[in-house]
Design a protein around this motif. Sequence first.
Motif, PDB file in Angstrom:
ATOM      1  N   ASN A   1      -4.929   1.993   7.147  1.00  0.00           N
ATOM      2  CA  ASN A   1      -3.632   1.321   7.115  1.00  0.00           C
ATOM      3  C   ASN A   1      -3.357   0.828   5.714  1.00  0.00           C
ATOM      4  OD1 ASN A   1      -3.365   1.734   9.843  1.00  0.00           O
ATOM      5  ND2 ASN A   1      -4.121  -0.282  10.391  1.00  0.00           N
TER       6      ASN A   1
ATOM      7  N   ILE B   1      -0.990  -1.676   3.503  1.00  0.00           N
ATOM      8  CA  ILE B   1      -0.063  -2.799   3.498  1.00  0.00           C
ATOM      9  C   ILE B   1       0.536  -2.854   2.110  1.00  0.00           C
ATOM     10  CG2 ILE B   1       0.164  -5.300   3.711  1.00  0.00           C
ATOM     11  CD1 ILE B   1      -2.124  -5.153   5.771  1.00  0.00           C
TER      12      ILE B   1
ATOM     13  N   THR C   1       3.955  -4.070   1.488  1.00  0.00           N
ATOM     14  CA  THR C   1       5.026  -5.051   1.316  1.00  0.00           C
ATOM     15  C   THR C   1       4.700  -6.332   2.078  1.00  0.00           C
ATOM     16  OG1 THR C   1       6.286  -4.379   3.265  1.00  0.00           O
ATOM     17  CG2 THR C   1       6.747  -3.178   1.201  1.00  0.00           C
TER      18      THR C   1
ATOM     19  N   GLY D   1       6.574  -7.584   4.290  1.00  0.00           N
ATOM     20  CA  GLY D   1       6.889  -7.252   5.684  1.00  0.00           C
ATOM     21  C   GLY D   1       5.738  -6.568   6.390  1.00  0.00           C
ATOM     22  N   ASP D   2       5.051  -5.642   5.691  1.00  0.00           N
ATOM     23  CA  ASP D   2       3.876  -4.973   6.265  1.00  0.00           C
ATOM     24  C   ASP D   2       2.781  -5.988   6.577  1.00  0.00           C
ATOM     25  OD1 ASP D   2       5.135  -2.497   5.866  1.00  0.00           O
ATOM     26  OD2 ASP D   2       3.968  -2.034   4.060  1.00  0.00           O
TER      27      ASP D   2
ATOM     28  N   ILE E   1       3.131  -9.278   7.117  1.00  0.00           N
ATOM     29  CA  ILE E   1       3.572 -10.117   8.245  1.00  0.00           C
ATOM     30  C   ILE E   1       3.394  -9.362   9.558  1.00  0.00           C
ATOM     31  CG2 ILE E   1       5.585 -11.198   9.331  1.00  0.00           C
ATOM     32  CD1 ILE E   1       6.498 -11.908   6.426  1.00  0.00           C
ATOM     33  N   ALA E   2       3.801  -8.096   9.588  1.00  0.00           N
ATOM     34  CA  ALA E   2       3.659  -7.293  10.801  1.00  0.00           C
ATOM     35  C   ALA E   2       2.193  -7.140  11.198  1.00  0.00           C
ATOM     36  CB  ALA E   2       4.304  -5.925  10.603  1.00  0.00           C
ATOM     37  N   ALA E   3       1.315  -6.964  10.212  1.00  0.00           N
ATOM     38  CA  ALA E   3      -0.111  -6.801  10.500  1.00  0.00           C
ATOM     39  C   ALA E   3      -0.731  -8.081  11.052  1.00  0.00           C
ATOM     40  CB  ALA E   3      -0.853  -6.366   9.238  1.00  0.00           C
TER      41      ALA E   3
ATOM     42  N   THR F   1       0.961 -10.484  12.928  1.00  0.00           N
ATOM     43  CA  THR F   1       1.670 -11.067  14.071  1.00  0.00           C
ATOM     44  C   THR F   1       0.867 -11.077  15.358  1.00  0.00           C
ATOM     45  OG1 THR F   1       2.770  -8.977  14.568  1.00  0.00           O
ATOM     46  CG2 THR F   1       3.969 -10.556  13.181  1.00  0.00           C
ATOM     47  N   THR F   2      -0.138 -10.215  15.492  1.00  0.00           N
ATOM     48  CA  THR F   2      -0.914 -10.185  16.734  1.00  0.00           C
ATOM     49  C   THR F   2      -2.013 -11.234  16.769  1.00  0.00           C
ATOM     50  OG1 THR F   2      -2.418  -8.506  15.874  1.00  0.00           O
ATOM     51  CG2 THR F   2      -0.470  -7.720  17.065  1.00  0.00           C
TER      52      THR F   2
END
Length: 85
Positions: free
Chosen positions: A4, A6, A8, A10-11, A13-15, A17-18
């Motif tokens: 994976n 990352i 940005t 945003g990337d 933050i998305a990574a 969030t779980t």
Amino acid sequence: MNNNRIATVGDLIAALTTYDPATPIRVATQPNYPMEHTLGHVVCTPNDAEGDGTPPTDPPIVWLGIGGQIGYLPRPAADALGWSR
């Protein structure tokens, strides 16, 4: 190996969030000699850089600085990253 990327904010933050927001965060470095570090400062250049008053012309980049070294990366983390000790 986990490939994976990352690239940005945003990337990132998305990574994240779980995960529970109270979970400690660390940085793993040096795959051949795996160490763990805390995160240090988060800055953005050129905005956070000292300047001469000239408006920035470069695109912004967010930097995550390494904080203090904790010690060797735990084996389960090295395994999850696809690194060998």
